[in-house]
Design a protein around this motif. Structure first.
Motif, PDB file in Angstrom:
ATOM      1  N   ILE A   1      -1.428 -10.455   1.311  1.00 49.41           N
ATOM      2  CA  ILE A   1      -0.686 -11.301   0.366  1.00 49.41           C
ATOM      3  C   ILE A   1       0.808 -11.017   0.407  1.00 49.41           C
ATOM      4  O   ILE A   1       1.249  -9.863   0.333  1.00 49.41           O
ATOM      5  N   LEU A   2       1.589 -12.096   0.534  1.00 47.91           N
ATOM      6  CA  LEU A   2       3.045 -11.992   0.498  1.00 47.91           C
ATOM      7  C   LEU A   2       3.531 -12.759  -0.735  1.00 47.91           C
ATOM      8  O   LEU A   2       3.224 -13.948  -0.893  1.00 47.91           O
ATOM      9  N   VAL A   3       4.256 -12.075  -1.613  1.00 50.37           N
ATOM     10  CA  VAL A   3       4.769 -12.734  -2.818  1.00 50.37           C
ATOM     11  C   VAL A   3       6.284 -12.855  -2.698  1.00 50.37           C
ATOM     12  O   VAL A   3       7.004 -11.854  -2.741  1.00 50.37           O
ATOM     13  N   ASP A   4       6.771 -14.087  -2.524  1.00 51.70           N
ATOM     14  CA  ASP A   4       8.205 -14.313  -2.342  1.00 51.70           C
ATOM     15  C   ASP A   4       8.854 -14.602  -3.703  1.00 51.70           C
ATOM     16  O   ASP A   4       8.646 -15.655  -4.294  1.00 51.70           O
ATOM     17  N   LEU A   5       9.635 -13.627  -4.171  1.00 49.68           N
ATOM     18  CA  LEU A   5      10.318 -13.781  -5.462  1.00 49.68           C
ATOM     19  C   LEU A   5      11.780 -14.213  -5.272  1.00 49.68           C
ATOM     20  O   LEU A   5      12.599 -14.060  -6.166  1.00 49.68           O
ATOM     21  N   GLY A   6      12.087 -14.757  -4.083  1.00 47.44           N
ATOM     22  CA  GLY A   6      13.473 -15.137  -3.774  1.00 47.44           C
ATOM     23  C   GLY A   6      14.082 -16.064  -4.816  1.00 47.44           C
ATOM     24  O   GLY A   6      15.278 -15.994  -5.097  1.00 47.44           O
TER      25      GLY A   6
ATOM     26  N   ARG B   1      11.612 -12.484   4.074  1.00 41.24           N
ATOM     27  CA  ARG B   1      10.237 -12.843   4.334  1.00 41.24           C
ATOM     28  C   ARG B   1       9.760 -12.347   5.696  1.00 41.24           C
ATOM     29  O   ARG B   1       8.615 -11.915   5.847  1.00 41.24           O
ATOM     30  N   GLY B   2      10.657 -12.408   6.688  1.00 37.63           N
ATOM     31  CA  GLY B   2      10.304 -11.959   8.032  1.00 37.63           C
ATOM     32  C   GLY B   2       9.889 -10.495   8.026  1.00 37.63           C
ATOM     33  O   GLY B   2       8.861 -10.113   8.598  1.00 37.63           O
ATOM     34  N   GLN B   3      10.705  -9.698   7.327  1.00 39.39           N
ATOM     35  CA  GLN B   3      10.439  -8.264   7.235  1.00 39.39           C
ATOM     36  C   GLN B   3       9.074  -8.013   6.570  1.00 39.39           C
ATOM     37  O   GLN B   3       8.281  -7.204   7.041  1.00 39.39           O
ATOM     38  N   ALA B   4       8.813  -8.745   5.506  1.00 39.93           N
ATOM     39  CA  ALA B   4       7.552  -8.572   4.772  1.00 39.93           C
ATOM     40  C   ALA B   4       6.372  -8.978   5.643  1.00 39.93           C
ATOM     41  O   ALA B   4       5.330  -8.301   5.667  1.00 39.93           O
ATOM     42  N   GLN B   5       6.556 -10.068   6.375  1.00 38.01           N
ATOM     43  CA  GLN B   5       5.462 -10.553   7.214  1.00 38.01           C
ATOM     44  C   GLN B   5       5.171  -9.560   8.347  1.00 38.01           C
ATOM     45  O   GLN B   5       4.010  -9.262   8.626  1.00 38.01           O
TER      46      GLN B   5
END
Ligand SMILES: Nc1ncnc2c1ncn2[C@@H]1O[C@H](COP(=O)(O)OP(=O)(O)O)[C@@H](O)[C@H]1O
Ligand SMILES: Nc1ncnc2c1ncn2[C@@H]1O[C@H](COP(=O)(O)OP(=O)(O)O)[C@@H](O)[C@H]1O
Lengths: 127, 143, 143, 127
Positions: free
Chosen positions: A44-49, A104-108
């Motif tokens: 799971i990736l949660v983008d809080l941008g 996001r790239g880093q998180a992915q």
């Protein structure tokens, strides 16, 4: 608060949230997260941008999500740049636990690596 | 009656209104000369106190019953914002809620009071079982 | 005590706080589902009522004396925002303040109540000499 | 609220306001306006381009300024584009009285014309 959900490459669930995450709005995200686990998706990736505000309610939900993902051999990462939101992760000491990344790239990439490791582990375990 | 120079907000015990409370924190913080960062800190601290009232003050009552409102008092002084969040709920023993401020709580939950202490410049928690709770938070403009 | 579902604001009789009242109008208007334009209208209407209290309710008292606060009640209903602005000041006879709504007041002054009537969907002015003033303004979301 | 004051061509005073104009902030503008009249400047352009909010207090000050300028053979024009601010001029029927213009150039040309007319009038009167 708004929630957008996508699936990337059949294994990663990406939540893009915007607005404010508090005791009124965060439970809606908690539901989306629960549905994801119900469908056996544990990466799971949660983008809080686009999120301007979080507090302990959101933090609790994210920590719960990370715990549940970890228990099932998955993981959760958070994307966040805003100083006031980062501060809440920092002072609660949850930045590591929640794999907070700048983009996001880093998180992915982080989740891809963890997944590769988990698959290698399972393979060894299976031999 | 409101004290002179004090702005009072009486909010139903319902999470939908916490964002409105934050708007007032922003307005009163600006009047007191706080920076945007300090206002952001107070938004979280005051929201946490309100969330605690909603979650814990009237926990024993069956849901659907009308609970007493949250009372929030803003005292803007020169270069300082003081906010009181008060409820007439069941109260608790602040001393028994162990607050080890040297490190964050490791489990889920128990983060609210920790964040309040970290984000406000000074905090007083006045509570006792049966006699409600008052959390007083102050942020100074120049540090 | 606040009525269930009602948010109450007690504001010192000082113009510095009217902008904070507008922030609450914005927050409660959004909750009631009003459009940005309708919220803008209510911001003016509610500000005018507050300005009237500050200018007229306690006019007889010497300046510097502490006057009673303005009491503002927000009732968000589905698709409707109702706002009451109340003071315990000297009051006036609404009927004697001629309100010819067919055309705007031509002289300076006397614009406040005119704007309130133009901007809110419905308005009630309850006042009498010696017994304070209450202005009730409602804006509906769908028109 | 912020007030910026300039003088153009020795005759026109331009106020550029920003923020909110209400019972708390507008009196500050009223003082600036009074100082202008004290210095015998009677041609006034009030740019509300950056103003997000006005109400009857600001309206009263602008109407008072226009009246005072007119009494002394000058005039006042207002620049404003924002719909919510224009609405206050419209419903109070003060758009004409306050020479509300869409941009600064238009307002300046209007005041230039009025000034040329006033000078012509004075010349005839003086003959
Ligand atoms: N307003 C209140 N009324 C009653 N009990 C409260 C109140 N605020 C806090 N408490 C008590 O203090 C405990 C710790 O609160 P907090 O640190 O915010 O963590 P959490 O809300 O996650 O439990 C709560 O579990 C509750 O027992
Ligand atoms: N809250 C109030 N208390 C006492 N008198 C009031 C109040 N509100 C309005 N009034 C009376 O109504 C009159 C008209 O008000 P208004 O239309 O707002 O114009 P203005 O404030 O410019 O006089 C006021 O001059 C005052 O006499």
């Amino acid at each position: 608060m708004k929630i957008q959900t996508e699936t990337e490459g059949d294994w990663l669930t990406v939540f893009s949230l915007s607005g404010e995450l508090d005791a009124y709005t965060a439970p809606q995200f908690q539901e989306s997260l629960a549905e994801t686990f119900d469908r056996d998706l544990v990466w799971i990736l949660v983008d809080l941008g686009q999120v301007e505000y979080i507090d302990s309610v959101a933090l609790g939900i994210l920590l719960g999500g990370a715990k549940r993902a970890n228990e099932r051999d998955g993981d959760l990462a958070v994307v966040c740049q805003r100083a006031n939101v980062l501060k809440v992760f920092d002072i609660s000491g949850t930045r590591e636990l929640l794999n907070v990344c700048e983009d996001r790239g880093q998180a992915q990439r982080l989740l891809e690596q963890r997944r590769a490791m988990a698959m290698a582990r399972n393979k060894r375990g299976g031999q | 009656m409101a004290e002179a120079g004090v702005l009072e907000l009486k909010v139903p015990c319902d999470p939908r209104y916490i964002s409105v409370v934050r708007l007032v924190v922003a307005g009163m913080g600006a009047q007191a000369g706080l920076t945007v960062d300090d206002i952001d800190d107070m938004k979280v601290a005051v929201s946490e106190a309100c969330t605690n009232t909603i979650d814990h003050a009237f926990a024993a009552e069956e849901s659907g019953s009308v609970s007493e409102p949250i009372l929030i008092r803003f005292s803007p002084r020169p270069a300082e914002l003081r906010v009181e969040v008060e409820d007439v709920g069941q109260g608790f023993e602040p001393d028994r809620v162990q607050l080890d401020l040297s490190q964050p709580p490791s489990v889920e939950g128990g983060l609210g009071l920790y964040l309040i202490h970290q984000l406000a410049d000074s905090v007083q928690v006045q509570s006792a079982p049966g006699s409600g709770t008052k959390v007083i938070m102050t942020k100074r403009a120049a540090r």
